[in-house]
Scaffold this active site. Structure first.
Site, PDB file in Angstrom:
ATOM      1  N   SER A 179       0.838  -1.190   0.000  1.00 50.94           N
ATOM      2  CA  SER A 179       0.000   0.000   0.000  1.00 50.94           C
ATOM      3  C   SER A 179       0.879   1.249   0.000  1.00 50.94           C
ATOM      4  CB  SER A 179      -0.965  -0.027   1.194  1.00 50.94           C
ATOM      5  OG  SER A 179      -1.968   0.950   1.048  1.00 50.94           O
ATOM      6  N   ASP A 231      -7.343  -5.406  -6.669  1.00 47.96           N
ATOM      7  CA  ASP A 231      -7.114  -4.290  -5.754  1.00 47.96           C
ATOM      8  C   ASP A 231      -8.108  -3.175  -6.071  1.00 47.96           C
ATOM      9  OD1 ASP A 231      -6.158  -1.960  -4.433  1.00 47.96           O
ATOM     10  OD2 ASP A 231      -4.124  -2.743  -4.455  1.00 47.96           O
ATOM     11  N   HIS A 237      -6.684  -5.717  -1.793  1.00 46.48           N
ATOM     12  CA  HIS A 237      -5.588  -4.857  -1.344  1.00 46.48           C
ATOM     13  C   HIS A 237      -4.779  -5.508  -0.226  1.00 46.48           C
ATOM     14  CE1 HIS A 237      -3.492  -1.085  -1.177  1.00 46.48           C
ATOM     15  NE2 HIS A 237      -3.747  -0.936   0.108  1.00 46.48           N
TER      16      HIS A 237
END
Length: 532
Positions: free
Chosen positions: A206, A430, A466
């Protein structure tokens, strides 16, 4: 190299270091050496803690939803814990700033150093364990392997975006804290072990993945290995895309009994299940096996009309997946791949949330809105009404922050020439950082960096949302792949993966542009697939 980093490095290297002992596999350290670090003298740095952990327990990462880190406690072996703060000051907004860090130094050091990336807008110091930043990964953490591991808060004390009101804090979050902490951590390592790291790696997911790319692009002499998972490398435009998505879904969000539109109900779980099943029907078998995994993700030609949703819901879904655009149809942020993970909890958490009140809890809103107003827009506009965001006139207000924050360089020759090895991992599903955008950047980097194949690999994970989750093989170990590349010269062409979504099965993740293709045999086993 920034002046701040040069000062820190000069001070760090000025510390007296005894001759390094002959390396025999592990560099031993003691509690006495650890406690002595409390008195370490490093410019503009205060050491607040130097404590020996005999039992080696490391607490779980409370922010694992944002970092991909391990959420449960781990026994990592005896080690030293050093904490401190670099550059403590008062900002122009009268708030306290400085870069806090935690460094863990194992009793038996393997002569390697790992910088652990953060997540969200940082503002917290995660336990410096060095776990694989994919939540489902069962691989051994770096600290347990013998790495010295450091983590940091990115230059501000709370996980909120209001640090954007201070120009210095903006620079620290964007890239400077990475340089500062690297210099201080390496100085403390030398003082602890009287030896230099043989390899220095950066690994994160991230925003931590963005930091990993920043490490390779802005500090190529400091790191020789980087693992960037689901990186928010174009965060300034992804923040605009979050607003775009919310606008599209609010157009179809039904009202509750109080007359408030409910973002979470724009697409029900039944709607998302229908889309996921329709994508699988269209594209699952394109890789040679109908098994719930779309390995041929680049050739998936699904169209939202195939899902059987209402006309309004189909239009909203198409607008989101086509990517944010201005009024002239110009692309602001990349589009997205249609994939099976659209019905996963991780996808809903970011795009829609589940709040049944007028206050949405989708992360696109709770994280994205504040970040856009405080940090990405220059100057900050904390009271900006994002429901009125103009994609023509307001988007350019993110350009200034994008120049210092986004890890978009495509010529990585400096990192490559320093012997660097670069691994990217991205989930096709994602919902916040587009896998299509990542694919396009990687292609551009291969074009602009000579002999890019000698130092870079990208692995795309079908179904993964994610930093893990989704209908995916999301239990894998890129750190061992990086180690084998550096230590044995074996470039990773495939990484073995498993996943709770597919119990008892295994699958190779293949280095792009190859994908896992079934060749016969037992479809439950990775050896029945080749990368082609």
């Amino acid at each position: 190299m920034s002046r701040t980093l040069m000062i820190a490095l000069t001070a760090a290297f000025a510390a007296p270091v005894a001759a390094a002992p002959a390396f025999t596999g592990k560099a031993p350290a003691s509690a006495q050496q650890c406690l002595a670090l409390k008195n370490a003298r490093i410019a503009d740095t205060q050491i607040t803690k130097a404590e020996w952990s005999a039992d080696g327990e490391v607490a779980g990462d409370r922010m694992s939803a944002l970092t991909g880190g391990r959420g449960r406690a781990v026994q990592a072996g005896a080690h030293c814990i050093v904490e401190g703060e670099i550059g403590a000051r008062t900002g122009i907004d009268s708030k306290p700033y400085g870069t806090k860090f935690q460094l863990r130094l194992p009793a038996a050091w393997n002569r390697k150093f790992l910088f652990q990336g953060g997540g969200g807008v940082n503002g917290f110091v995660g336990p410096a364990l060095g776990s694989i930043p994919i939540r489902a990964s069962s691989a051994t953490p770096a600290l347990t392997r013998g790495y010295a591991v450091v983590s940091m808060d990115g230059g501000h004390p709370t996980p909120t975006p209001d640090f954007g009101g201070d120009p210095e804090a903006r620079l620290d979050f964007a890239y400077r804290s990475t340089g500062k902490v690297t210099a201080v951590a390496k100085s403390l390592i030398r003082q602890m072990y009287r030896a230099e790291p043989q390899h220095s790696y950066f690994m994160g997911c991230s925003n931590g993945g963005r930091e990993a790319m920043i490490a390779a692009q802005r500090y190529p002499q400091e790191f020789d290995g980087v693992i960037a998972a689901n990186p928010g490398f174009r965060l300034s435009r992804a923040a605009v895309a979050e607003v775009w998505d919310t606008h599209q879904f609010m157009k179809i969000a039904p009202k509750n009994a109080d007359g408030h539109q409910i973002l979470a109900n724009a697409l029900t779980q039944a709607d998302l299940d229908k889309v996921s099943q329709a994508v699988l029907r269209r594209c699952d078998a394109k890789d040679g096996l109908k098994d719930g995994v779309i390995n041929a993700w680049e050739s998936c030609d699904f169209q939202p009309e195939m899902a059987g949703l209402s006309k309004a819901k189909t239009a909203a879904l198409k607008a989101v997946f086509d990517g944010a655009k201005n009024s002239r149809g110009g692309q602001i942020y990349s589009g997205w791949y249609y994939d099976s993970g659209i019905n996963a909890k991780g996808w809903r958490d970011w795009k829609l949330g589940d709040s049944q009140t007028a206050e949405p809890n989708a992360r696109n809103v709770t994280l994205g809105a504040g970040s856009l107003k405080w940090y990405f827009m220059t100057p900050p506009v904390p009271d900006f009404d994002l429901s009125r965001f103009d994609f023509d006139t307001d988007t350019p207000k993110t350009d200034a922050t994008g120049k210092i924050n986004d890890a978009t360089d495509t010529d990585m020759s400096a990192f490559k020439n320093n012997g660097g090895k670069f691994i990217i991992i991205t989930g096709i599903s994602d919902p916040v950082f587009s896998a299509k955008d990542q694919r396009d950047w990687f292609r551009a980097m291969q074009r602009d960096t000579p002999d890019a194949a000698s130092f870079s690999r990208m692995f795309m994970v079908p179904g993964m949302t994610h930093c893990g989750g989704g209908q995916a093989f999301d239990d894998f170990d890129p750190l061992t792949a990086l180690e084998n590349w550096h230590d044995h010269g074996t470039a990773p062409e495939r990484i073995l993966a498993k996943g709770k979504a597919f119990p008892g099965r295994s699958m190779p993740l293949c280095a792009y542009p190859k994908t896992a293709t079934f060749t016969g045999g037992n479809p439950e086993l990775a050896e029945s697939f080749v990368c082609r």
